[in-house]
Design a protein around this motif. Structure first.
Motif, PDB file in Angstrom:
ATOM      1  N   GLU A   1      16.436  -5.348 -15.999  1.00  0.00           N
ATOM      2  CA  GLU A   1      16.574  -4.990 -17.409  1.00  0.00           C
ATOM      3  C   GLU A   1      16.950  -3.527 -17.624  1.00  0.00           C
ATOM      4  OE1 GLU A   1      16.007  -6.845 -20.427  1.00  0.00           O
ATOM      5  OE2 GLU A   1      16.391  -8.487 -19.048  1.00  0.00           O
ATOM      6  N   ASP A   2      16.747  -2.697 -16.635  1.00  0.00           N
ATOM      7  CA  ASP A   2      17.005  -1.268 -16.771  1.00  0.00           C
ATOM      8  C   ASP A   2      18.456  -1.036 -17.237  1.00  0.00           C
ATOM      9  OD1 ASP A   2      17.340   1.505 -16.436  1.00  0.00           O
ATOM     10  OD2 ASP A   2      16.006   1.545 -14.707  1.00  0.00           O
ATOM     11  N   PRO A   3      18.646  -0.333 -18.327  1.00  0.00           N
ATOM     12  CA  PRO A   3      20.016  -0.093 -18.786  1.00  0.00           C
ATOM     13  C   PRO A   3      20.811   0.830 -17.871  1.00  0.00           C
ATOM     14  CG  PRO A   3      18.423   1.093 -20.151  1.00  0.00           C
ATOM     15  CD  PRO A   3      17.631   0.190 -19.264  1.00  0.00           C
ATOM     16  N   GLU A   4      20.134   1.567 -17.027  1.00  0.00           N
ATOM     17  CA  GLU A   4      20.809   2.499 -16.138  1.00  0.00           C
ATOM     18  C   GLU A   4      20.983   1.902 -14.748  1.00  0.00           C
ATOM     19  OE1 GLU A   4      18.886   6.291 -16.029  1.00  0.00           O
ATOM     20  OE2 GLU A   4      18.545   6.337 -18.192  1.00  0.00           O
ATOM     21  N   LYS A   5      22.111   2.187 -14.117  1.00  0.00           N
ATOM     22  CA  LYS A   5      22.327   1.834 -12.717  1.00  0.00           C
ATOM     23  C   LYS A   5      21.570   2.846 -11.859  1.00  0.00           C
ATOM     24  CE  LYS A   5      24.257   0.168  -8.929  1.00  0.00           C
ATOM     25  NZ  LYS A   5      23.451   0.983  -7.992  1.00  0.00           N
ATOM     26  N   SER A   6      20.799   2.363 -10.908  1.00  0.00           N
ATOM     27  CA  SER A   6      20.035   3.262 -10.039  1.00  0.00           C
ATOM     28  C   SER A   6      20.987   4.106  -9.194  1.00  0.00           C
ATOM     29  CB  SER A   6      19.102   2.470  -9.134  1.00  0.00           C
ATOM     30  OG  SER A   6      19.846   1.600  -8.306  1.00  0.00           O
ATOM     31  N   SER A   7      20.575   5.326  -8.930  1.00  0.00           N
ATOM     32  CA  SER A   7      21.402   6.254  -8.169  1.00  0.00           C
ATOM     33  C   SER A   7      21.185   6.072  -6.674  1.00  0.00           C
ATOM     34  CB  SER A   7      21.049   7.692  -8.553  1.00  0.00           C
ATOM     35  OG  SER A   7      21.670   8.609  -7.663  1.00  0.00           O
ATOM     36  N   GLY A   8      22.297   6.086  -5.939  1.00  0.00           N
ATOM     37  CA  GLY A   8      22.238   6.045  -4.482  1.00  0.00           C
ATOM     38  C   GLY A   8      22.478   7.404  -3.857  1.00  0.00           C
ATOM     39  N   GLU A   9      22.354   8.467  -4.657  1.00  0.00           N
ATOM     40  CA  GLU A   9      22.591   9.813  -4.122  1.00  0.00           C
ATOM     41  C   GLU A   9      21.546  10.126  -3.051  1.00  0.00           C
ATOM     42  OE1 GLU A   9      22.991  14.487  -5.582  1.00  0.00           O
ATOM     43  OE2 GLU A   9      22.752  12.862  -7.067  1.00  0.00           O
ATOM     44  N   LYS A  10      22.017  10.651  -1.930  1.00  0.00           N
ATOM     45  CA  LYS A  10      21.151  10.904  -0.778  1.00  0.00           C
ATOM     46  C   LYS A  10      20.681  12.350  -0.751  1.00  0.00           C
ATOM     47  CE  LYS A  10      24.113   7.682   1.760  1.00  0.00           C
ATOM     48  NZ  LYS A  10      25.147   7.583   2.829  1.00  0.00           N
ATOM     49  N   ILE A  11      19.532  12.570  -0.157  1.00  0.00           N
ATOM     50  CA  ILE A  11      19.052  13.931   0.035  1.00  0.00           C
ATOM     51  C   ILE A  11      19.806  14.588   1.180  1.00  0.00           C
ATOM     52  CG2 ILE A  11      16.727  13.400  -0.785  1.00  0.00           C
ATOM     53  CD1 ILE A  11      15.832  13.415   2.197  1.00  0.00           C
TER      54      ILE A  11
ATOM     55  N   ALA B   1       0.805  -1.218   0.000  1.00  0.00           N
ATOM     56  CA  ALA B   1       0.000   0.000   0.000  1.00  0.00           C
ATOM     57  C   ALA B   1       0.836   1.264   0.000  1.00  0.00           C
ATOM     58  CB  ALA B   1      -0.935   0.008   1.215  1.00  0.00           C
ATOM     59  N   ASN B   2       2.112   1.161   0.379  1.00  0.00           N
ATOM     60  CA  ASN B   2       2.938   2.365   0.399  1.00  0.00           C
ATOM     61  C   ASN B   2       4.404   2.016   0.183  1.00  0.00           C
ATOM     62  OD1 ASN B   2       4.138   2.044   3.317  1.00  0.00           O
ATOM     63  ND2 ASN B   2       1.916   1.846   3.558  1.00  0.00           N
ATOM     64  N   ILE B   3       5.081   2.885  -0.541  1.00  0.00           N
ATOM     65  CA  ILE B   3       6.511   2.743  -0.808  1.00  0.00           C
ATOM     66  C   ILE B   3       7.145   4.123  -0.632  1.00  0.00           C
ATOM     67  CG2 ILE B   3       8.296   2.077  -2.463  1.00  0.00           C
ATOM     68  CD1 ILE B   3       6.190   0.408  -3.925  1.00  0.00           C
ATOM     69  N   SER B   4       8.181   4.183   0.178  1.00  0.00           N
ATOM     70  CA  SER B   4       8.924   5.413   0.387  1.00  0.00           C
ATOM     71  C   SER B   4      10.248   5.362  -0.360  1.00  0.00           C
ATOM     72  CB  SER B   4       9.194   5.628   1.881  1.00  0.00           C
ATOM     73  OG  SER B   4      10.210   6.599   2.093  1.00  0.00           O
ATOM     74  N   GLY B   5      10.693   6.517  -0.825  1.00  0.00           N
ATOM     75  CA  GLY B   5      11.979   6.599  -1.497  1.00  0.00           C
ATOM     76  C   GLY B   5      13.167   6.501  -0.568  1.00  0.00           C
ATOM     77  N   GLN B   6      12.933   6.413   0.746  1.00  0.00           N
ATOM     78  CA  GLN B   6      13.979   6.171   1.754  1.00  0.00           C
ATOM     79  C   GLN B   6      15.103   7.207   1.739  1.00  0.00           C
ATOM     80  OE1 GLN B   6      13.883   3.826   4.203  1.00  0.00           O
ATOM     81  NE2 GLN B   6      11.856   3.197   3.485  1.00  0.00           N
ATOM     82  N   GLY B   7      14.790   8.418   1.241  1.00  0.00           N
ATOM     83  CA  GLY B   7      15.798   9.471   1.268  1.00  0.00           C
ATOM     84  C   GLY B   7      16.774   9.458   0.111  1.00  0.00           C
ATOM     85  N   PHE B   8      16.526   8.639  -0.902  1.00  0.00           N
ATOM     86  CA  PHE B   8      17.392   8.623  -2.086  1.00  0.00           C
ATOM     87  C   PHE B   8      16.843   9.613  -3.109  1.00  0.00           C
ATOM     88  CE2 PHE B   8      18.224   4.544  -0.039  1.00  0.00           C
ATOM     89  CZ  PHE B   8      19.608   4.589   0.027  1.00  0.00           C
ATOM     90  N   LEU B   9      17.671  10.565  -3.473  1.00  0.00           N
ATOM     91  CA  LEU B   9      17.240  11.740  -4.218  1.00  0.00           C
ATOM     92  C   LEU B   9      16.533  11.393  -5.526  1.00  0.00           C
ATOM     93  CD1 LEU B   9      17.271  14.836  -4.402  1.00  0.00           C
ATOM     94  CD2 LEU B   9      19.514  14.665  -5.519  1.00  0.00           C
ATOM     95  N   HIS B  10      17.039  10.405  -6.247  1.00  0.00           N
ATOM     96  CA  HIS B  10      16.501  10.092  -7.571  1.00  0.00           C
ATOM     97  C   HIS B  10      15.593   8.856  -7.568  1.00  0.00           C
ATOM     98  CE1 HIS B  10      19.089  13.157  -9.285  1.00  0.00           C
ATOM     99  NE2 HIS B  10      20.117  12.638  -8.626  1.00  0.00           N
ATOM    100  N   SER B  11      15.171   8.407  -6.393  1.00  0.00           N
ATOM    101  CA  SER B  11      14.319   7.214  -6.315  1.00  0.00           C
ATOM    102  C   SER B  11      13.007   7.411  -7.076  1.00  0.00           C
ATOM    103  CB  SER B  11      14.036   6.856  -4.862  1.00  0.00           C
ATOM    104  OG  SER B  11      13.467   7.955  -4.162  1.00  0.00           O
TER     105      SER B  11
END
Length: 518
Positions: A481-491, A381-391
């Protein structure tokens, strides 16, 4: 549920930068949905884990049995799996327990031995029952303490009504409801003040009574629902500790209040098995193009043992196992490596997941995403971006591929704030990993199944669990499958209102590697 083998689920192009064939996406997602709803293995897995093995207390033989069972299941599906040792824990095995009031008349009481409680002698322990009073000073407590010698001591606050708040609110007059709430609040405040005055807590009291010569301890940790109690650990080394239902606890209390001293017999047949190794079960579907990048499917395998750990966290465990089974069948050659982590000793402080982070530090920067589930049987029911800027960017890309019937009620919060505890995703968030808790609908989780004696197979809502399987399998496929690596940049974290200082990102913590000895 619809028969997804006959339906094309994705009709419009996704507004994203993915380069792989849309037809391939549609086919794979359709296959995931078909396998999820037409050939589910969830009920079999739940039966074998929950009814067949049972509760999975850290260090116990049942915990080891569940690790071995999970490894064997994965291998049957052609998925490599292993148990990784990370520490050791006191090994305790629950046996049968009988609790009887033998005076003023004979009656079986509803209750059970608490985890890690010492066993009784073969003939049991029979003694008079006394109630922990409310104290006005530490000196009064110290003066009373010698009176517990040879007695069974009741240590929980008396609850005059076993009806949950919602039941009162539905049927009582407004005046009666408010009167009940006021009286309950006043009684709770008095009890808490008494404990504060004597400098004890529910965690420290049992040892204090044991040292004073008590024959045993009786608690009743009511969970604010009909017939349901929380079941945790004993906190003693020599004397038995039992939890008794609110109804029977209340009867014992009222007898004492009216001048009758009840006598109770406890017979508990647990076994202390010394120390035992503790593990995580880790399974892997190796990536073909980027094998050193990872998606982790996270759930904890251990439980408390009042029930069978069905919704905490049997549902999370079987969900991640079923996701792995389905992906191995319909997506056997993922681009990135898919890891399933079934952690040990989450209940004692996220120990298994912290141990994995410590042992696999090289993986942490290479994790595309971690999906964790650990709060009941409900639909996500809910998903948070957990403080990752580009989530917002990558999570939404992946979510957009999921059929709308699975996502229409999901609330997303971006960028969110980092989880510092509560479940295993927090161990990875601390290490800078884009790790996401998939929060579920409540289904009265807090009152009725979380750490209770009623957390059993019958509380699982399999339709909701299937929805979660489909959702997580598709998210995993998309992340792989995503060609991009997800960003771990923090807020940049906001200011803490309590301190006036900027909040700090949670720190990586080592697990307790030798536990249960205190």
């Amino acid at each position: 549920m619809k028969n997804y083998s006959k339906i094309m689920l994705i009709s419009a192009a996704l507004s994203c930068s993915f380069t792989w064939s849309q037809t391939t996406r549609e086919t794979t997602i359709n296959s995931i949905m078909t396998e999820t709803y037409n050939d589910s293995q969830l009920e079999r897995l739940a039966y074998e884990l929950l009814d067949g093995i049972g509760p999975r207390l850290v260090g116990s033989p049942k915990m080891q049995q569940s690790h071995d069972w999970a490894v064997n299941q994965f291998k049957k599906w052609g998925i490599e799996a292993r148990n990784e040792q990370w520490g050791e824990w006191k090994s305790w095995e629950r046996g049968t327990s009988n609790i009887e009031m033998v005076y003023p008349y004979a009656k079986s009481l509803e209750g059970m031995q608490l985890a890690f409680s010492p066993a009784t002698p073969s003939k049991g322990v029979t003694a008079d029952v006394v109630m922990l009073p409310e104290f006005s000073s530490k000196e009064e407590f110290n003066s009373w303490l010698p009176k517990v010698k040879g007695k069974l001591v009741m240590v929980s606050q008396y609850q005059p009504s076993g009806r949950p708040d919602y039941n009162w609110k539905e049927f009582a007059t407004p005046e009666s409801y408010e009167k009940m709430r006021k009286e309950a609040s006043t009684a709770s405040e008095r009890w808490q003040n008494s404990m504060k005055i004597i400098g004890e807590t529910s965690r420290t009291m049992n040892k204090k009574l044991e040292d004073a010569g008590a024959a045993g301890i009786i608690s009743s940790n009511w969970s604010r629902g009909f017939g349901v109690n929380k079941i945790f650990s004993a906190g003693t080394k020599k004397i038995p500790v039992i939890d008794v239902s609110l109804e029977d606890y209340g009867q014992l209390f009222r007898m004492i209040q009216h001048g009758t001293t009840p006598k109770v017999k406890i017979q508990a047949n647990s076994k202390d098995r010394g120390m035992a190794p503790t593990f995580n079960t880790v399974a892997e579907i190796k990536g073909t193009e980027k094998p050193d990048e990872y998606i982790i499917l996270s759930a904890h395998l251990d439980s408390w043992d009042g029930g069978t750990g069905a919704t905490d966290n049997g549902t999370g465990t079987i969900t991640m196992m079923e996701v792995a089974r389905i992906l191995k069948k319909v997506y056997p050659n993922p681009k990135r490596t898919i890891v399933v982590g079934l952690w040990g000793s989450e209940e004692q402080g996220l120990n298994g997941s912290r141990a994995y982070v410590s042992a696999h530090q090289d993986q942490m920067p290479k994790i595309q995403a971690l999906f964790n589930q650990d709060n009941g049987t409900g639909r996500v029911a809910n998903i948070s971006g957990q403080g990752f800027l580009h989530s917002y960017d990558y999570l939404n890309r992946w979510l957009n591929a999921v059929p709308k019937e699975l996502t229409r009620d999901i609330k997303t919060t971006f960028p969110g704030t980092p989880g510092a505890g509560g479940s295993d995703h927090a161990s990875f968030v601390a290490a800078g990993v884009p790790a996401f808790m998939l929060g579920s609908l409540n289904w009265s989780y807090g009152n009725y199944t979380w750490h209770t004696n009623r957390d059993t197979y019958d509380k699982i809502v399999f339709d909701d669990v299937k929805s979660n399987v489909a959702l997580i399998a598709i998210l995993t496929y998309m992340a792989s499958e995503d060609p991009e690596k997800s960003s771990g940049e923090k807020i940049n974290l906001p200011v803490d209102e309590r301190t006036g200082q900027p909040m700090k990102w949670p720190e990586v913590r080592e697990p307790t590697r030798k536990g249960g000895l205190e």
